[in-house]
Design a protein around this motif. Structure first.
Motif, PDB file in Angstrom:
ATOM      1  N   TYR A  31      53.362  53.032  31.883  1.00  6.59           N
ATOM      2  CA  TYR A  31      53.620  51.865  31.726  1.00  6.59           C
ATOM      3  C   TYR A  31      53.562  50.674  30.084  1.00  6.59           C
ATOM      4  O   TYR A  31      52.407  50.114  29.859  1.00  6.59           O
ATOM      5  CB  TYR A  31      53.592  50.771  32.974  1.00  6.59           C
ATOM      6  CG  TYR A  31      53.374  51.930  34.163  1.00  6.59           C
ATOM      7  CD1 TYR A  31      52.615  51.048  35.321  1.00  6.59           C
ATOM      8  CD2 TYR A  31      54.523  52.460  34.031  1.00  6.59           C
ATOM      9  CE1 TYR A  31      52.574  51.849  36.449  1.00  6.59           C
ATOM     10  CE2 TYR A  31      54.756  53.259  35.340  1.00  6.59           C
ATOM     11  CZ  TYR A  31      54.161  52.862  36.808  1.00  6.59           C
ATOM     12  OH  TYR A  31      53.826  53.204  37.544  1.00  6.59           O
ATOM     13  N   TYR A  33      54.582  46.541  28.497  1.00  6.51           N
ATOM     14  CA  TYR A  33      56.205  45.322  28.717  1.00  6.51           C
ATOM     15  C   TYR A  33      55.450  44.340  27.200  1.00  6.51           C
ATOM     16  O   TYR A  33      54.710  44.366  26.727  1.00  6.51           O
ATOM     17  CB  TYR A  33      54.844  44.345  29.710  1.00  6.51           C
ATOM     18  CG  TYR A  33      54.299  45.293  31.458  1.00  6.51           C
ATOM     19  CD1 TYR A  33      53.091  46.041  31.291  1.00  6.51           C
ATOM     20  CD2 TYR A  33      55.175  45.190  32.226  1.00  6.51           C
ATOM     21  CE1 TYR A  33      52.922  46.922  32.518  1.00  6.51           C
ATOM     22  CE2 TYR A  33      55.498  45.783  33.606  1.00  6.51           C
ATOM     23  CZ  TYR A  33      54.479  46.771  33.643  1.00  6.51           C
ATOM     24  OH  TYR A  33      53.936  46.777  33.965  1.00  6.51           O
ATOM     25  N   TYR A  48      60.542  45.643  30.438  1.00  9.67           N
ATOM     26  CA  TYR A  48      59.014  46.887  30.207  1.00  9.67           C
ATOM     27  C   TYR A  48      59.695  48.489  29.949  1.00  9.67           C
ATOM     28  O   TYR A  48      61.218  48.623  30.819  1.00  9.67           O
ATOM     29  CB  TYR A  48      58.515  46.148  31.815  1.00  9.67           C
ATOM     30  CG  TYR A  48      59.523  46.300  33.078  1.00  9.67           C
ATOM     31  CD1 TYR A  48      60.228  45.252  33.249  1.00  9.67           C
ATOM     32  CD2 TYR A  48      59.363  47.417  33.644  1.00  9.67           C
ATOM     33  CE1 TYR A  48      61.249  45.632  34.496  1.00  9.67           C
ATOM     34  CE2 TYR A  48      59.898  47.414  34.759  1.00  9.67           C
ATOM     35  CZ  TYR A  48      61.244  46.032  35.248  1.00  9.67           C
ATOM     36  OH  TYR A  48      61.307  46.578  36.509  1.00  9.67           O
ATOM     37  N   TYR A  50      58.133  52.149  31.599  1.00 12.19           N
ATOM     38  CA  TYR A  50      57.936  52.774  32.985  1.00 12.19           C
ATOM     39  C   TYR A  50      57.701  54.754  32.782  1.00 12.19           C
ATOM     40  O   TYR A  50      57.092  54.804  33.119  1.00 12.19           O
ATOM     41  CB  TYR A  50      57.673  52.940  34.097  1.00 12.19           C
ATOM     42  CG  TYR A  50      59.318  52.963  35.154  1.00 12.19           C
ATOM     43  CD1 TYR A  50      59.869  53.770  34.886  1.00 12.19           C
ATOM     44  CD2 TYR A  50      60.301  51.867  34.801  1.00 12.19           C
ATOM     45  CE1 TYR A  50      60.763  54.234  35.330  1.00 12.19           C
ATOM     46  CE2 TYR A  50      61.403  52.529  35.608  1.00 12.19           C
ATOM     47  CZ  TYR A  50      61.587  53.650  35.683  1.00 12.19           C
ATOM     48  OH  TYR A  50      62.859  53.415  36.268  1.00 12.19           O
ATOM     49  N   GLY A  58      63.513  42.566  32.178  1.00 10.57           N
ATOM     50  CA  GLY A  58      62.974  41.797  32.873  1.00 10.57           C
ATOM     51  C   GLY A  58      63.857  40.795  33.470  1.00 10.57           C
ATOM     52  O   GLY A  58      64.768  40.520  33.180  1.00 10.57           O
ATOM     53  N   ARG A  94      49.642  48.955  30.993  1.00  9.54           N
ATOM     54  CA  ARG A  94      48.850  49.881  31.928  1.00  9.54           C
ATOM     55  C   ARG A  94      49.031  51.158  32.728  1.00  9.54           C
ATOM     56  O   ARG A  94      49.817  51.508  32.342  1.00  9.54           O
ATOM     57  CB  ARG A  94      48.758  48.847  33.204  1.00  9.54           C
ATOM     58  CG  ARG A  94      49.927  48.947  34.171  1.00  9.54           C
ATOM     59  CD  ARG A  94      49.243  47.947  34.940  1.00  9.54           C
ATOM     60  NE  ARG A  94      50.865  47.667  36.378  1.00  9.54           N
ATOM     61  CZ  ARG A  94      50.907  46.600  37.441  1.00  9.54           C
ATOM     62  NH1 ARG A  94      49.708  46.529  37.722  1.00  9.54           N
ATOM     63  NH2 ARG A  94      52.095  46.848  37.737  1.00  9.54           N
TER      64      ARG A  94
END
Lengths: 113, 108
Positions: A31, A33, A48, A50, A58, A94
């Motif tokens: 992920y 962002y 963002y 994934y 967003g 992340r």
């Protein structure tokens, strides 16, 4: 230690010009962002992603495009920069595993004149 | 849409004292993260909680997803604790939204 690198770190752009902010992570995170920070607003989510080759809008996507050509890279594109887009932009990544925090880049300060 | 309401917006503490920051959520969140913005402008993670409480030194955080809030307690505040603190909430598996931040000023 997670590593997220943003470039450029600082830029002055002309109104109506095109700006590309780049983000590269070496953490093998799924992920990524893009946020902008303005005084009094905290961090607001622009786009963002994934998974590579896919992006999501967003909370404030207007005036911005995003591109995720690979797992490691996530770009934010301002096709026609405006004065209101003067801000500090943060990229974060992340892992998709549960319980994992965001790792942030150092930020990119954009001034549109 | 989903919102994170962080309070107070600014806080002054004398060294050695403590206080709490709070975030309220308008909907059920999956998890919460707390960050501190350091003097270089970098965002440093303090805690990630999916439930319950965590403690690290003089900092302690709690998250109650059912009651829709999280807190960050600072005890024995030091000058180097000054800065801006943010909470951020996982609204779903991917999306993370932030509060507006608390500017903490620790006074000698």
């Amino acid at each position: 230690e997670a590593a997220v690198t943003q470039s450029p770190r600082s830029k002055v752009a002309v109104t109506g010009g095109k700006v590309t902010l780049s983000c590269h992570q070496t953490n093998n995170h799924d992920y990524m962002y893009w946020y902008r920070q303005d005084t009094g607003h905290g961090l607001r989510l622009i786009h963002y992603s994934y998974v590579a080759d896919s992006t999501e809008k967003g909370d404030i996507p207007d005036g911005y495009k995003a591109s995720r050509p690979s797992q490691e890279n996530f770009s934010l594109i301002l096709e026609l920069a405006s004065l209101s887009q003067t801000a500090v932009y943060f990229c974060a990544s992340r892992t998709s595993n549960s319980g994992n925090t965001l790792y942030f880049g150092e930020g990119s300060r954009l001034i549109v004149v | 849409g989903d919102q994170v309401e962080q309070s107070p917006s600014a806080l002054s503490l004398h060294e050695g004292t403590g206080s709490a920051l709070r975030c309220n959520f308008t909907t059920t969140m999956r998890a919460v993260q707390w960050f501190r913005k350091n003097s270089r402008g970098s965002l440093i993670n303090l805690f990630y909680l999916a439930s319950g409480t965590k403690e690290n030194g003089r900092l302690k955080s709690a998250f109650d997803s059912k009651e829709r809030y999280s807190t960050l307690h600072i005890r024995d505040a030091q000058l180097e604790d000054s800065g801006t603190y943010f909470c951020a909430a996982d609204t779903n598996a991917y999306k993370v939204i932030f509060g507006k931040g608390t500017h903490l000023h620790v006074l000698p």
